[in-house]
Design a protein around this motif. Structure first.
Motif, mmCIF file in Angstrom:
data_model
loop_
_atom_site.group_PDB
_atom_site.id
_atom_site.type_symbol
_atom_site.label_atom_id
_atom_site.label_comp_id
_atom_site.label_asym_id
_atom_site.label_seq_id
_atom_site.Cartn_x
_atom_site.Cartn_y
_atom_site.Cartn_z
ATOM 1 N N PRO A 8 58.568 44.564 25.639
ATOM 2 C CA PRO A 8 59.351 45.099 26.773
ATOM 3 C C PRO A 8 59.237 46.622 26.900
ATOM 4 C CG PRO A 8 60.667 43.553 25.522
ATOM 5 C CD PRO A 8 59.407 43.776 24.742
ATOM 6 N N GLY A 9 59.211 47.314 25.781
ATOM 7 C CA GLY A 9 59.075 48.767 25.822
ATOM 8 C C GLY A 9 57.731 49.187 26.370
ATOM 9 N N LEU A 12 57.706 48.656 30.114
ATOM 10 C CA LEU A 12 58.475 49.708 30.779
ATOM 11 C C LEU A 12 57.671 51.003 30.871
ATOM 12 C CD1 LEU A 12 61.145 50.673 32.007
ATOM 13 C CD2 LEU A 12 61.852 51.321 29.704
ATOM 14 N N VAL A 16 56.420 52.903 34.341
ATOM 15 C CA VAL A 16 56.738 54.312 34.609
ATOM 16 C C VAL A 16 55.466 55.111 34.868
ATOM 17 C CG1 VAL A 16 57.661 56.417 33.561
ATOM 18 C CG2 VAL A 16 58.926 54.267 33.371
#
Length: 71
Positions: A8-9, A12, A16
């Motif tokens: 998930p990181g 993300l 971005v």
């Protein structure tokens, strides 16, 4: 510090980066990275060939003169 990012990181971070730079710049950057990797591989191959050729040129025939005629 970066040991616990997880999927998930990473997703993300990817989103971005995509929002900040846009798809066009990222694809252009990846193209340049690919060209750089290809040029690096070509350079390594050429360097290896050059070293092998120099070693082959420096190799000497150590057969004594009188034994060369017998072959």
């Amino acid at each position: 510090m970066l040991n616990n990012i997880g999927l998930p990181g990473l997703l993300l971070i990817a989103v971005v980066v995509l929002v900040l730079f846009g798809r066009g710049k990222i694809s252009g950057l990846m193209g340049e990275v690919g060209k750089g990797i290809t040029a690096f591989k070509r350079g390594v191959t050429d360097g290896t060939k050059e070293i092998e050729e120099e070693a082959a040129q420096m190799a000497k025939d150590v057969t004594p003169e009188e034994d060369k005629d017998k072959v």
